[in-house]
Design an enzyme around this catalytic site. Structure first.
Site, PDB file in Angstrom:
ATOM      1  N   GLY C  32       0.787  -1.227   0.000  1.00 50.66           N
ATOM      2  CA  GLY C  32       0.000   0.000   0.000  1.00 50.66           C
ATOM      3  C   GLY C  32       0.819   1.276   0.000  1.00 50.66           C
ATOM      4  N   CYS C 241     -27.750  -9.188 -16.703  1.00 46.99           N
ATOM      5  CA  CYS C 241     -27.096  -8.903 -17.979  1.00 46.99           C
ATOM      6  C   CYS C 241     -28.018  -9.351 -19.121  1.00 46.99           C
ATOM      7  CB  CYS C 241     -25.758  -9.629 -18.055  1.00 46.99           C
ATOM      8  SG  CYS C 241     -24.988  -9.556 -19.690  1.00 46.99           S
ATOM      9  N   CYS C 244     -26.000 -12.524 -20.915  1.00 52.51           N
ATOM     10  CA  CYS C 244     -25.728 -13.791 -20.233  1.00 52.51           C
ATOM     11  C   CYS C 244     -26.626 -14.014 -19.022  1.00 52.51           C
ATOM     12  CB  CYS C 244     -24.258 -13.879 -19.826  1.00 52.51           C
ATOM     13  SG  CYS C 244     -23.853 -12.882 -18.381  1.00 52.51           S
ATOM     14  N   CYS C 266     -22.857  -7.087 -19.073  1.00 52.32           N
ATOM     15  CA  CYS C 266     -21.665  -7.284 -18.261  1.00 52.32           C
ATOM     16  C   CYS C 266     -20.563  -6.346 -18.747  1.00 52.32           C
ATOM     17  CB  CYS C 266     -21.147  -8.721 -18.404  1.00 52.32           C
ATOM     18  SG  CYS C 266     -22.137  -9.937 -17.553  1.00 52.32           S
ATOM     19  N   CYS C 272     -18.725 -12.589 -19.637  1.00 52.23           N
ATOM     20  CA  CYS C 272     -20.033 -12.643 -20.280  1.00 52.23           C
ATOM     21  C   CYS C 272     -20.005 -13.665 -21.424  1.00 52.23           C
ATOM     22  CB  CYS C 272     -20.397 -11.258 -20.816  1.00 52.23           C
ATOM     23  SG  CYS C 272     -22.122 -11.091 -21.288  1.00 52.23           S
TER      24      CYS C 272
END
Lengths: 232, 258, 285
Positions: C32, C241, C244, C266, C272
């Site tokens: 980080g 979606c 899909c 998606c 997808c």
């Protein structure tokens, strides 16, 4: 019994640096002792240093020479050499002072001004307020005024607030500077009662009383303060 | 009771070039004690405040702080991280200019809440309740909790800064001319508020001011500074009513009915 | 496509790659924490992924298989050009399949398919400093990181709740890494934040213009900042979606005509496509 407060060769003078270092002697060789339950009235002409002596005893003026011995927490303590923190403790627990004039704190209600020293000594706020209210009522200050800051009060009313604040905690030693100066006969009688009750409880009192009638009623003896040869 | 000072400074010295800003200054601050440092501009009082609070390193002398754990830490040796931690929890700093102590673009609630969040508060409702309570304590209408300080008067800003500082219940608060830029009537209200909060919370305060009346109202003890030295110190009323040093007499004589 | 000649493998010279790898190692060692590096001029403008490209160039080898996505899609301009760039200057095979890639360079998304050990996710980062809108002084932001003094970030979240009733950060949602450093996860949707937490893959972040690299090593705790009574919530469109039927994936809203018609798809094209192919396989069986 040993005195509640006594001085040994207490002296005080002022040096005015702004006036070329002029030295003004006010007190010298003051030996005063007050027993518990005794009331001593300071006597002497105006300018003799009565108020200066009172202020020295309270620590408001520093002692120039000598000692101020106060019985505090079971032992004798020399106030002339006590530091600021110790002085605060002494004022909180042992030594009370009623001056002629009330130092008004903006916006603080009368009741809290009187209750404050009680709270500082550890009393719960509500109990302190109740005691303050009782004392103010005894001094004929109507309860309608208790919630107001005393800034707009008359001189007599302010003085009664001051008296209530000084008498409320029951200090072992109490200094009274003209406690009845601007009071009417009825209120003078109340103050008389307060002083007598305090004495009965063993309070040592040192006072300046211009009111000779009051003085003769409460004082066990007079203590003459001699004027120093000032401006010599 | 074994009471010990919160802050202890010994023999502080600091020179700016040839000018002595601090010269052999020693002082102690005890729990619950309000100590005022008075003196004219350039007397070294603000420098002393900065040295005592660790913002400035002295040439000579030391400052020790006794933490809540009872351990004594040298303020100038503890490192910046520890000092910052102290500054946002156990200590507080009230600046003369509220802009230096507030985030002007952040709401009043956020300003008060920041110190709580900095010490780990993570409950929004709790933070908000505490901020509301503190706004009330400093006499700011809690309905204004989401307003930014830019919309506040100078007196309100200063009261908000005090709320923000005191919300974490610090033990020691440094105040630098807290009533400096305010109108007289606003000053009185602020002084009274500070006096009340300090007494209620049992705070120790180191107050720097050139306002003798403010010092008399707030301080238990007074230090008079001149040219980097403490020329006189003691009980507030004694220093002001029976000043010994020539400079203190001048200072007191210059004040209108303090 | 043939490998271009006249360039070192993966475009950057070996000294530069070594310098960047040193920065990456340091970044991995301090999860980080932003590590400065000597960002080079790349053959595309800042803001087009120069940081991510330099990181990828420094870690890629001939045996790697690279996937590049932009907003989840493999077929957008930025993704296509970066993929072709590496095919050309490194000659590495590329793929659009998340599971097949060893290195995935991304702009603004984390793939829906969970990443596994051994994979590396390289983020393109426009602004690495999470405090930059709150504290304008760069030196002071560094000090705040050094002291882990992050009350300010919580003030920002507090202000959001005070103003909007909820935390109104929908992307680049700040996270605490390993309980120590506050980190900007790059402008991924807040929806993707939970995927960063204890991810088995290594996550590297490159900011070319700002010359910073930072990292989240595998299985490192990544926590989205929040309040106890306003917990972090990953948000997605409340729809399935259109292609899909997924109700789990992050969706893009696509406007289909001028009469307010719209559909949700998606954002992750590979995910997808895989799901559509599976449906077709099931239907064929």
């Amino acid at each position: 019994m040993s005195p509640a407060i006594r001085t040994e060769a207490l002296g005080k003078s002022f040096t005015l640096h702004l006036q070329g270092g002029t030295r003004i002697p006010v007190l010298s060789g003051v030996d005063l002792a007050v027993e518990p339950g005794e009331c001593v009235a300071l006597a002497g002409p105006s300018g003799a240093g009565k108020s200066t002596l009172m202020r020295c005893l309270y620590g408001n003026y520093g002692a120039g020479s000598g000692r101020i011995l106060l019985r505090h927490r079971g032992a004798e303590l020399d106030l002339a050499s006590a530091d600021a923190r110790l002085m605060r403790e002494v004022r909180r627990e042992t030594l009370g002072y009623v001056s002629q004039f009330l130092r008004v704190i903006p916006r603080v209600p009368t009741l809290d001004i009187v209750a404050e020293p009680l709270v500082a000594r550890g009393m719960p706020r509500e109990a302190a307020r109740a005691r303050a209210a009782a004392l103010l009522t005894r001094l004929n200050l109507p309860s309608a005024l208790h919630a107001l800051p005393p800034a707009t009060f008359s001189g007599g009313e302010q003085q009664r607030v001051n008296l209530a604040r000084g008498f409320a905690p029951g200090y072992p030693v109490l200094l009274l500077d003209e406690p009845t100066a601007s009071l009417d006969a009825a209120n003078r009688a109340v103050v008389l009662g307060l002083i007598e009750a305090a004495k009965a409880q063993g309070t040592a009192i040192i006072g300046i009383f211009h009111d000779t009638e009051i003085r003769d009623r409460v004082a066990d003896r007079l203590f003459e303060v001699h004027p120093e040869q000032a401006f010599a | 009771m074994m009471e010990t000072p919160l802050l202890e400074a010994h023999g502080l010295g600091l020179r700016f070039g040839t000018i002595p800003a601090l010269d052999g200054v020693s002082l102690e601050i005890w729990p619950g004690e309000v100590v005022a440092i008075v003196g004219e501009s350039g007397s070294g009082k603000t420098t002393l405040l900065r040295v005592l609070s660790g913002l400035l390193r002295p040439d000579a002398g030391s400052v020790a702080y006794r933490g809540p754990d009872g351990a004594t830490h040298s303020v100038h040796d503890m490192g910046e991280a520890a000092l910052r931690r102290l500054m946002r929890s156990d200590w507080g700093f009230v600046h003369q200019n509220p802009r230096d102590g507030l985030r002007m673009g952040v709401s009043a609630g956020g300003n008060v809440g920041e110190r709580l969040m900095a010490v780990g508060a993570r409950h929004y409702g709790g933070i908000r309740a505490e901020a509301t309570e503190w706004l009330r304590r400093v006499e700011i209408d809690p309905a204004r909790i989401d307003d930014t300080p830019q919309q506040f008067s100078g007196g309100m800003q200063q009261r908000l800064q005090i709320a923000r500082t005191l919300v974490t219940r610090p033990r020691l608060v440094f105040m630098d001319e807290p009533t400096g830029g305010l109108d007289v009537s606003v000053q009185a209200r602020l002084l009274d508020l500070i006096r009340e909060l300090v007494a209620d919370l049992g705070l120790a305060v180191l107050l720097v001011t050139h306002d003798i009346a403010a010092a008399r109202l707030l301080a238990h003890r007074l230090l008079v500074m001149r040219q980097g030295r403490v020329v006189e110190q003691g009980l507030t009323d004694r220093v002001l009513d029976d000043p010994q040093h020539e400079y203190t007499q001048l200072l007191v004589a210059s004040v209108l009915a303090a | 496509m043939s490998t271009a000649t006249g360039y070192n493998f993966a475009y950057l010279d070996e000294d530069t790659k070594r310098m960047i790898r040193r920065a990456i190692l340091k970044a991995v060692a301090i999860p980080g924490h932003q590590v400065p590096f000597g960002s080079r001029e790349m053959p595309l403008p800042y803001g087009w992924g120069t940081g991510g490209i330099q990181v990828t160039a420094s870690i890629i080898g001939p045996q790697d298989r690279l996937k590049v996505i932009d907003q989840g899609a493999d077929d957008t301009t930025n993704a296509v050009s970066i993929r072709r760039f590496f095919a050309r200057v490194a000659g590495v095979p590329t793929t659009e399949r998340t599971s097949e890639a060893s290195i995935i360079q991304t702009r603004h998304r984390i793939p829906e398919t969970p990443l596994r050990e051994g994979q590396i996710l390289v983020y393109q980062v426009p602004m690495p400093e999470p405090l930059f809108r709150l504290e304008p002084r760069v030196a002071e932001t560094k000090r705040l990181h050094a002291m882990a003094d992050y009350g300010l970030m919580h003030v920002r979240l507090y202000e959001d709740i005070a103003r909007h009733g909820h935390i109104a950060i929908s992307y680049n949602y700040p996270v605490m890494v390993n309980g120590r450093y506050l980190m900007a996860p790059s402008p991924i949707p807040a929806f993707d934040n939970p995927k960063m937490d204890r991810m088995p893959a290594l996550q590297l972040f490159g900011a070319g213009r700002e010359k910073r690299i930072y990292a989240v090593p595998p299985y490192t705790a990544v926590r989205s900042l929040d309040f106890e009574d306003h917990p972090f919530e990953p948000v997605r469109a409340k729809a399935a979606c259109a292609l899909c039927g997924s109700r789990e994936s992050y969706l893009d809203e696509v406007v289909t005509d001028d009469r307010g018609g719209r559909m949700f798809l998606c954002s992750d094209t590979d995910y997808c496509g895989e799901r559509q192919a599976a449906v077709q396989r099931d239907a064929a069986e």
